[in-house]
Motif scaffolding. Structure first.
Motif, PDB file in Angstrom:
ATOM      1  N   UNK A 103      39.028  28.298  43.162  1.00  9.18           N
ATOM      2  CA  UNK A 103      38.199  29.179  43.994  1.00  9.18           C
ATOM      3  C   UNK A 103      38.386  30.629  43.568  1.00  9.18           C
ATOM      4  N   UNK A 104      39.623  31.026  43.324  1.00  9.69           N
ATOM      5  CA  UNK A 104      39.887  32.383  42.851  1.00  9.69           C
ATOM      6  C   UNK A 104      39.152  32.646  41.537  1.00  9.69           C
ATOM      7  N   UNK A 105      39.200  31.670  40.636  1.00  8.28           N
ATOM      8  CA  UNK A 105      38.562  31.825  39.331  1.00  8.28           C
ATOM      9  C   UNK A 105      37.046  31.939  39.473  1.00  8.28           C
ATOM     10  N   UNK A 106      36.475  31.094  40.334  1.00 11.23           N
ATOM     11  CA  UNK A 106      35.030  31.105  40.555  1.00 11.23           C
ATOM     12  C   UNK A 106      34.568  32.475  41.042  1.00 11.23           C
ATOM     13  N   UNK A 107      35.312  33.051  41.981  1.00  6.63           N
ATOM     14  CA  UNK A 107      34.925  34.342  42.543  1.00  6.63           C
ATOM     15  C   UNK A 107      35.181  35.490  41.561  1.00  6.63           C
ATOM     16  N   UNK A 108      36.258  35.397  40.796  1.00  6.64           N
ATOM     17  CA  UNK A 108      36.537  36.442  39.801  1.00  6.64           C
ATOM     18  C   UNK A 108      35.445  36.501  38.737  1.00  6.64           C
ATOM     19  N   UNK A 109      34.971  35.324  38.309  1.00  2.00           N
ATOM     20  CA  UNK A 109      33.986  35.267  37.236  1.00  2.00           C
ATOM     21  C   UNK A 109      32.573  35.625  37.698  1.00  2.00           C
TER      22      UNK A 109
END
Length: 407
Positions: free
Chosen positions: A187-193
């Motif tokens: 989830x963190x990665x999805x939002x960062x990207x």
């Protein structure tokens, strides 16, 4: 450890450690179930699981940890008095949209009445027919006006890999599909990207129609996009919207193990701090029994004006932390929930696992104030769209939302 002793310990846990031990006391009838050391592992698991189904709590579960879990190689859903194949995983004899009209020479309604305990609900679209089919041998289905008989086969479950997807539907609308809150990093990665695309869009669609839950803390980064102002997480709740945790010695030891496992994940600073706070709470209340736990999570939601509109897609396959996500985001004026009610298993939560040699027993140690129970209904959407077989070929929920946006 023999089967009789395992069953007796499970009964003891349900009488003392389980969060629902008091409210569910009238449903706790172990004397109805006969356990012997000579029964097969399969008979033992089925008997214990039948005992647990009496509690009407989807977070109670018993299985053999080293046994290969089987399935029928396809998935179905009920509409009126038929089942429809919605997914083919292993058994290539089946096709999407196949209409099952009889099981073991019984109509769908007759089979449902016979196995209602396994199906767990009277409402057709909320029934667990993929579980029910485990008790069937043959089916009669209709395909292209032909009637076909199939004898069912068993296939081993493959490890489930949840989906985390971003899509730019058009210049003003983005879409997130999140099938689990068990891990923070995806989830963190999805939002960062994709933070820029999301904040530049007017509409965000979050699809949790399939969501297997996990830890509420892991969806906190999403809340910044969902609320339009800065607000403390604890301020989302009414004064009497309280939870209780049964801090018995057994529960504290097992829950601390679970929380420390979470810390092994690649967590951001805020998430790690929240889990550390939970660990301190458990240590503070160690062996105190059932205790009121006020919502004092000091996480600050940093709200954003955009996206202006949030649409959440929900269904009965959204459970556990997926449900608290739907429930909590409904408190934002930006949010419209579309689809069907969630699974309904969050009256009792914070699930821990007891290991008995090669068996595992899951149960909850926390509960919500009874005023806020919704296991019977699930979290109800703002706009209800009944499930029909047309959903197999066309995503009617998503299309409904896109029509709303275009208006």
């Amino acid at each position: 450890m023999n089967k009789i002793n395992i069953f007796n310990e499970i009964v003891e846990i349900l009488n003392n450690d389980y969060a629902g031990y008091s409210a569910k006391k009238h449903l706790n009838q172990p004397e109805k179930y006969h356990i012997t050391n000579e029964m097969t592992d399969e008979e033992f698991v089925k008997t214990v699981q039948s005992y647990l189904l009496d509690f009407n709590d989807g977070h109670l579960y018993f299985n053999k940890s080293d046994a290969a879990t089987t399935n029928r190689g396809f998935k179905v859903r009920r509409y009126e008095n038929s089942l429809y194949v919605t997914e083919v995983t292993k058994d290539s004899r089946f096709k999407l949209g196949d209409k099952i009209i009889k099981i073991d020479d019984l109509t769908i309604n007759e089979f449902a009445n016979k196995h209602l305990k396994l199906l767990e609900d009277h409402i057709h679209e909320r029934q667990y027919w993929n579980v029910g089919l485990q008790n069937a041998d043959k089916i009669l289905l209709v395909r292209d006006n032909d009637e076909l008989i199939f004898h069912l086969k068993n296939y081993e479950w493959e490890s489930y890999i949840p989906t985390f997807t971003f899509k730019q539907i058009d210049a003003k609308t983005t879409y997130l599909k999140i099938e689990s809150f068990a891990d923070a990093e995806p989830i963190q990665k999805l939002l960062q990207e994709h933070s820029l695309e999301i904040t530049q869009s007017s509409n965000l669609i979050i699809d949790v129609r399939i969501n297997h839950g996990g830890n509420d803390t892991f969806y906190f980064p999403l809340l910044d996009y969902i609320f339009d102002k800065n607000i403390s997480f604890q301020d989302l709740f009414e004064d009497d919207e309280t939870m209780y945790t049964n801090y018995t010695k057994r529960n504290c030891d097992l829950w601390l193990e679970e929380l420390k496992e979470y810390l092994k994940q690649n967590l951001d600073e805020s998430t790690e701090r929240l889990i550390q706070e939970e660990i301190k709470m458990v240590e503070k209340n160690y062996d105190k029994g059932m205790t009121l736990v006020p919502e004092d999570t000091d996480h600050m939601i940093c709200g954003k004006n955009k996206p202006k509109n949030i649409y959440v897609l929900s269904d009965v396959f959204c459970g556990s932390s997926g449900e608290t996500f739907v429930s909590n985001v409904k408190k934002s004026s930006k949010v419209t929930v579309v689809g069907r009610p969630t699974m309904g298993i969050m009256d009792y939560f914070n699930v821990i696992t007891v290991h008995f040699d090669n068996y595992e027993f899951d149960y909850s140690i926390s509960k919500m104030h009874e005023k806020y129970h919704y296991n019977q209904t699930g979290v109800v959407p703002d706009i209800y769209i009944p499930w029909t077989p047309e959903q197999i070929e066309h995503d009617l929920d998503l299309q409904y939302v896109l029509n709303l946006i275009n208006k």
